[in-house]
Design an enzyme around this catalytic site. Structure first.
Site, PDB file in Angstrom:
ATOM      1  N   PRO A   9      61.941   8.698   7.549  1.00 31.51           N
ATOM      2  CA  PRO A   9      62.623   9.551   8.523  1.00 31.51           C
ATOM      3  C   PRO A   9      61.902  10.850   8.848  1.00 31.51           C
ATOM      4  O   PRO A   9      61.336  11.499   7.966  1.00 31.51           O
ATOM      5  CB  PRO A   9      63.971   9.848   7.851  1.00 31.51           C
ATOM      6  CG  PRO A   9      63.788   9.505   6.419  1.00 31.51           C
ATOM      7  CD  PRO A   9      62.758   8.426   6.375  1.00 31.51           C
ATOM      8  N   ASN A  10      61.950  11.169  10.114  1.00 30.51           N
ATOM      9  CA  ASN A  10      61.423  12.418  10.699  1.00 30.51           C
ATOM     10  C   ASN A  10      59.908  12.451  10.804  1.00 30.51           C
ATOM     11  O   ASN A  10      59.348  13.385  11.372  1.00 30.51           O
ATOM     12  CB  ASN A  10      61.930  13.657   9.930  1.00 30.51           C
ATOM     13  CG  ASN A  10      63.442  13.733   9.937  1.00 30.51           C
ATOM     14  OD1 ASN A  10      64.042  13.696  11.002  1.00 30.51           O
ATOM     15  ND2 ASN A  10      64.059  13.804   8.774  1.00 30.51           N
ATOM     16  N   ARG A  17      56.993  18.905  14.057  1.00 31.89           N
ATOM     17  CA  ARG A  17      57.927  19.195  12.963  1.00 31.89           C
ATOM     18  C   ARG A  17      57.286  20.130  11.935  1.00 31.89           C
ATOM     19  O   ARG A  17      56.257  19.767  11.347  1.00 31.89           O
ATOM     20  CB  ARG A  17      58.290  17.873  12.284  1.00 31.89           C
ATOM     21  CG  ARG A  17      59.091  18.028  11.037  1.00 31.89           C
ATOM     22  CD  ARG A  17      59.104  16.747  10.210  1.00 31.89           C
ATOM     23  NE  ARG A  17      59.932  16.927   9.041  1.00 31.89           N
ATOM     24  CZ  ARG A  17      59.919  16.138   7.983  1.00 31.89           C
ATOM     25  NH1 ARG A  17      59.112  15.079   7.948  1.00 31.89           N
ATOM     26  NH2 ARG A  17      60.689  16.381   6.957  1.00 31.89           N
ATOM     27  N   TYR A  22      53.403  20.326   7.767  1.00 28.72           N
ATOM     28  CA  TYR A  22      52.938  18.967   8.042  1.00 28.72           C
ATOM     29  C   TYR A  22      51.773  18.878   9.031  1.00 28.72           C
ATOM     30  O   TYR A  22      51.285  17.789   9.311  1.00 28.72           O
ATOM     31  CB  TYR A  22      54.114  18.115   8.563  1.00 28.72           C
ATOM     32  CG  TYR A  22      55.247  17.995   7.557  1.00 28.72           C
ATOM     33  CD1 TYR A  22      55.080  17.284   6.369  1.00 28.72           C
ATOM     34  CD2 TYR A  22      56.481  18.618   7.774  1.00 28.72           C
ATOM     35  CE1 TYR A  22      56.101  17.186   5.436  1.00 28.72           C
ATOM     36  CE2 TYR A  22      57.511  18.522   6.844  1.00 28.72           C
ATOM     37  CZ  TYR A  22      57.304  17.813   5.685  1.00 28.72           C
ATOM     38  OH  TYR A  22      58.317  17.718   4.755  1.00 28.72           O
ATOM     39  N   ASN A  71      55.217   6.211   2.907  1.00 25.43           N
ATOM     40  CA  ASN A  71      55.755   7.568   2.837  1.00 25.43           C
ATOM     41  C   ASN A  71      57.223   7.448   3.231  1.00 25.43           C
ATOM     42  O   ASN A  71      57.561   7.436   4.417  1.00 25.43           O
ATOM     43  CB  ASN A  71      55.011   8.524   3.771  1.00 25.43           C
ATOM     44  CG  ASN A  71      55.482   9.965   3.611  1.00 25.43           C
ATOM     45  OD1 ASN A  71      56.495  10.215   2.958  1.00 25.43           O
ATOM     46  ND2 ASN A  71      54.749  10.888   4.208  1.00 25.43           N
ATOM     47  N   ALA A  74      62.192  11.709   3.172  1.00 27.42           N
ATOM     48  CA  ALA A  74      63.352  12.183   2.395  1.00 27.42           C
ATOM     49  C   ALA A  74      63.989  11.072   1.559  1.00 27.42           C
ATOM     50  O   ALA A  74      64.566  11.337   0.496  1.00 27.42           O
ATOM     51  CB  ALA A  74      64.378  12.798   3.335  1.00 27.42           C
ATOM     52  N   GLU A  95      52.325   5.076  -2.866  1.00 32.79           N
ATOM     53  CA  GLU A  95      53.230   6.103  -2.333  1.00 32.79           C
ATOM     54  C   GLU A  95      52.398   7.298  -1.886  1.00 32.79           C
ATOM     55  O   GLU A  95      51.525   7.756  -2.628  1.00 32.79           O
ATOM     56  CB  GLU A  95      54.207   6.529  -3.441  1.00 32.79           C
ATOM     57  CG  GLU A  95      55.116   7.688  -3.046  1.00 32.79           C
ATOM     58  CD  GLU A  95      56.030   8.121  -4.198  1.00 32.79           C
ATOM     59  OE1 GLU A  95      56.032   7.481  -5.265  1.00 32.79           O
ATOM     60  OE2 GLU A  95      56.728   9.134  -3.996  1.00 32.79           O
ATOM     61  N   HIS A  97      52.483  11.301   0.122  1.00 34.85           N
ATOM     62  CA  HIS A  97      53.190  12.419   0.738  1.00 34.85           C
ATOM     63  C   HIS A  97      52.167  13.368   1.332  1.00 34.85           C
ATOM     64  O   HIS A  97      51.105  13.602   0.743  1.00 34.85           O
ATOM     65  CB  HIS A  97      54.066  13.141  -0.283  1.00 34.85           C
ATOM     66  CG  HIS A  97      55.140  12.260  -0.805  1.00 34.85           C
ATOM     67  ND1 HIS A  97      56.250  11.915  -0.077  1.00 34.85           N
ATOM     68  CD2 HIS A  97      55.236  11.573  -1.976  1.00 34.85           C
ATOM     69  CE1 HIS A  97      56.991  11.076  -0.770  1.00 34.85           C
ATOM     70  NE2 HIS A  97      56.402  10.846  -1.929  1.00 34.85           N
ATOM     71  N   ARG A 104      57.241  22.365  -3.830  1.00 39.71           N
ATOM     72  CA  ARG A 104      58.353  22.666  -2.929  1.00 39.71           C
ATOM     73  C   ARG A 104      59.687  22.640  -3.703  1.00 39.71           C
ATOM     74  O   ARG A 104      59.687  22.779  -4.920  1.00 39.71           O
ATOM     75  CB  ARG A 104      58.326  21.670  -1.751  1.00 39.71           C
ATOM     76  CG  ARG A 104      57.014  21.748  -0.962  1.00 39.71           C
ATOM     77  CD  ARG A 104      56.982  20.774   0.198  1.00 39.71           C
ATOM     78  NE  ARG A 104      57.994  21.075   1.196  1.00 39.71           N
ATOM     79  CZ  ARG A 104      58.361  20.241   2.156  1.00 39.71           C
ATOM     80  NH1 ARG A 104      57.750  19.056   2.269  1.00 39.71           N
ATOM     81  NH2 ARG A 104      59.298  20.575   3.026  1.00 39.71           N
TER      82      ARG A 104
HETATM   83  C1  DQA Z   1      57.268  14.130   2.702  1.00 40.12           C
HETATM   84  C2  DQA Z   1      57.943  15.021   1.651  1.00 40.12           C
HETATM   85  C3  DQA Z   1      59.452  14.798   1.636  1.00 40.12           C
HETATM   86  O1  DQA Z   1      60.052  15.623   0.650  1.00 40.12           O
HETATM   87  C4  DQA Z   1      60.046  15.128   2.983  1.00 40.12           C
HETATM   88  O2  DQA Z   1      61.430  14.843   2.996  1.00 40.12           O
HETATM   89  C5  DQA Z   1      59.350  14.459   4.115  1.00 40.12           C
HETATM   90  C6  DQA Z   1      57.899  14.320   4.082  1.00 40.12           C
HETATM   91  C7  DQA Z   1      55.761  14.428   2.835  1.00 40.12           C
HETATM   92  O3  DQA Z   1      55.062  13.567   3.336  1.00 40.12           O
HETATM   93  O4  DQA Z   1      55.312  15.503   2.460  1.00 40.12           O
HETATM   94  O5  DQA Z   1      59.956  14.118   5.120  1.00 40.12           O
HETATM   95  O6  DQA Z   1      57.408  12.784   2.301  1.00 40.12           O
END
Ligand code: DQA
Length: 139
Positions: A9-10, A17, A22, A71, A74, A95, A97, A104
């Site tokens: 998501p997002n 964003r 990011y 990835n 959230a 995985e 990020h 964070r």
């Molecule tokens: C994320 C880190 C997560 O905590 C966050 O909710 C994201 C992006 C990252 O790629 O840094 O949406 O996965």
């Protein structure tokens, strides 16, 4: 070799964003660079804001592809279902990020994905995805 990237998501909003966290590049642009860089790999990209769709794709790719880069955004920190799917499939999952989740908020320090993942790459910006591809190539 077939590698799938699944974003949660997002991450469709990358580029606009929270660019201080990011970055300013869209994932579509970055994905084109990856395709250009790794011409020998068949790369597939899927993004969804919906937990069940991510689980469906893990199940679909997870018996067909050589590697999955996930990835879960959230959902990483909340989804037992995605964690279970990672364990249920045959394809190894790396995985990733973009941000360093450990620097964070505390709720970003735990992951339901890591336990079933082959490895975890955290905090290298979009380069995290390239490092994940290389991990499949160099093993
Ligand atoms: C994320 C880190 C997560 O905590 C966050 O909710 C994201 C992006 C990252 O790629 O840094 O949406 O996965």
């Amino acid at each position: 070799m077939k590698i799938a990237i699944i974003n949660g998501p997002n991450l469709n909003l990358l580029g606009t964003r929270e660019p201080d966290i990011y970055g300013e590049e869209s994932f579509q642009d970055y994905f084109s660079e990856l395709q250009f860089k790794f011409t020998e790999i068949e790369l597939t990209y899927f993004q969804s804001n919906i937990e069940g769709e991510i689980i469906n794709k893990l199940q679909e790719f997870g018996f067909e592809y050589d590697g999955i880069i996930l990835n879960a955004a959230a959902y990483t920190h909340t989804s037992i279902g995605i964690g279970d799917a990672v364990k249920a499939i045959e394809t190894p999952v790396v995985e990733v990020h973009i941000s360093n989740t450990f620097s964070r908020e505390a709720y970003r320090h735990s992951s339901y994905v890591s336990n079933g993942a082959k490895g975890v790459i955290v905090g290298f910006g979009l380069q995290s995805y390239q490092l994940a591809i290389q991990s499949f190539l160099e093993v």
